[in-house]
Scaffold this active site. Structure first.
Site, PDB file in Angstrom:
ATOM      1  N   ASP A   9     100.771 -97.259-138.621  1.00  0.00           N
ATOM      2  CA  ASP A   9     101.679 -96.408-139.397  1.00  0.00           C
ATOM      3  C   ASP A   9     100.830 -95.494-140.297  1.00  0.00           C
ATOM      4  OD1 ASP A   9     100.822 -98.009-141.490  1.00  0.00           O
ATOM      5  OD2 ASP A   9     102.832 -98.616-142.127  1.00  0.00           O
ATOM      6  N   CYS A  66      98.292-101.415-140.276  1.00  0.00           N
ATOM      7  CA  CYS A  66      99.207-100.861-141.273  1.00  0.00           C
ATOM      8  C   CYS A  66      98.566-101.119-142.633  1.00  0.00           C
ATOM      9  CB  CYS A  66     100.621-101.440-141.149  1.00  0.00           C
ATOM     10  SG  CYS A  66     100.833-103.180-141.523  1.00  0.00           S
ATOM     11  N   THR A  68      98.814-103.604-144.712  1.00  0.00           N
ATOM     12  CA  THR A  68      98.327-104.982-144.807  1.00  0.00           C
ATOM     13  C   THR A  68      97.988-105.604-143.454  1.00  0.00           C
ATOM     14  OG1 THR A  68     100.578-105.792-144.590  1.00  0.00           O
ATOM     15  CG2 THR A  68      99.765-105.417-146.850  1.00  0.00           C
ATOM     16  N   HIS A  99      91.054-119.775-130.324  1.00  0.00           N
ATOM     17  CA  HIS A  99      92.022-120.869-130.451  1.00  0.00           C
ATOM     18  C   HIS A  99      93.449-120.452-130.086  1.00  0.00           C
ATOM     19  CE1 HIS A  99      89.495-123.515-133.418  1.00  0.00           C
ATOM     20  NE2 HIS A  99      88.772-123.026-132.437  1.00  0.00           N
ATOM     21  N   HIS A 134      93.526-126.174-126.606  1.00  0.00           N
ATOM     22  CA  HIS A 134      94.319-125.062-127.137  1.00  0.00           C
ATOM     23  C   HIS A 134      95.411-124.600-126.160  1.00  0.00           C
ATOM     24  CE1 HIS A 134      91.462-124.891-130.382  1.00  0.00           C
ATOM     25  NE2 HIS A 134      90.470-124.722-129.525  1.00  0.00           N
TER      26      HIS A 134
HETATM   27  C1  RB5 Z   1     103.761 -99.015-145.853  1.00  0.00           C
HETATM   28  O1  RB5 Z   1     103.934 -98.600-147.170  1.00  0.00           O
HETATM   29  C2  RB5 Z   1     103.457-100.507-145.811  1.00  0.00           C
HETATM   30  O2  RB5 Z   1     104.563-101.228-146.264  1.00  0.00           O
HETATM   31  C3  RB5 Z   1     103.048-100.941-144.434  1.00  0.00           C
HETATM   32  O3  RB5 Z   1     101.972-100.201-144.013  1.00  0.00           O
HETATM   33  C4  RB5 Z   1     102.619-102.390-144.264  1.00  0.00           C
HETATM   34  O4  RB5 Z   1     101.704-102.764-145.241  1.00  0.00           O
HETATM   35  C5  RB5 Z   1     103.714-103.358-144.095  1.00  0.00           C
HETATM   36  O5  RB5 Z   1     103.471-104.544-143.829  1.00  0.00           O
END
Ligand code: RB5
Length: 153
Positions: A9, A66, A68, A99, A134
């Site tokens: 994203d 993304c 996170t 694993h 596994h």
């Molecule tokens: C976008 O702002 C953010 O929420 C997205 O990139 C991600 O971290 C969601 O898990």
């Protein structure tokens, strides 16, 4: 060399673009599922795009980024046959291949730097599923029904 689908994203696009270039420099074939540019988009769309290519066998592995790595991994994991894992370093990347037989690696551009991301990606690509004990555990993951909202069950 591997065929890899990559998606991100707006919060992961810079890392995704850098890693796509890094992979291509090393001779991997990369299908770039977008996004392109900084406009705000929804990470599930790109997690799904990558996951569908993996599930269809069009590529062997997926790379999702993304902010996170978490949201896009949740989306990718909805597609049967996909095992997407958020990793933070080379060790977590290697272990999830060995694993969990992970076939999509997910990174957080807001959480780790470019060097750690490259190291994690290298470790993911360099590792392989260990099989053995596994195998039944991964089979149990794959046997779980794709979860929707509880009220839909
Ligand atoms: C976008 O702002 C953010 O929420 C997205 O990139 C991600 O971290 C969601 O898990």
């Amino acid at each position: 060399m591997a065929r890899i689908a990559a998606g991100a994203d707006h919060a992961g696009v810079q890392m995704k673009d850098a890693l796509v270039a890094y992979l291509r420099e090393r001779g991997h074939e990369v299908v770039d599922c977008g996004t392109r540019g900084p406009d705000r988009v929804d990470y599930p769309d790109f997690g799904e795009a990558v996951a569908r290519k993996v599930a269809a066998g069009e590529v062997e592995l997926g790379l999702c980024v993304c902010g996170t790595g978490i949201g896009i991994s949740m989306a990718a994991n909805k597609v049967p046959g996909v095992r997407a894992a958020v990793v933070y370093d080379a060790t977590s990347a290697r272990l999830t291949r060995e694993h969990n037989d992970a076939n999509v690696v997910c990174l957080g551009e807001r959480l780790i730097g470019p060097e750690a991301a490259r190291e994690a990606l290298d470790a993911f690509l360099g590792a392989s599923f260990q099989g053995g004990r596994h195998v039944p555990r991964v089979a149990k993951i794959d046997a779980l029904l794709p979860a929707g909202r509880p009220e839909d069950q």
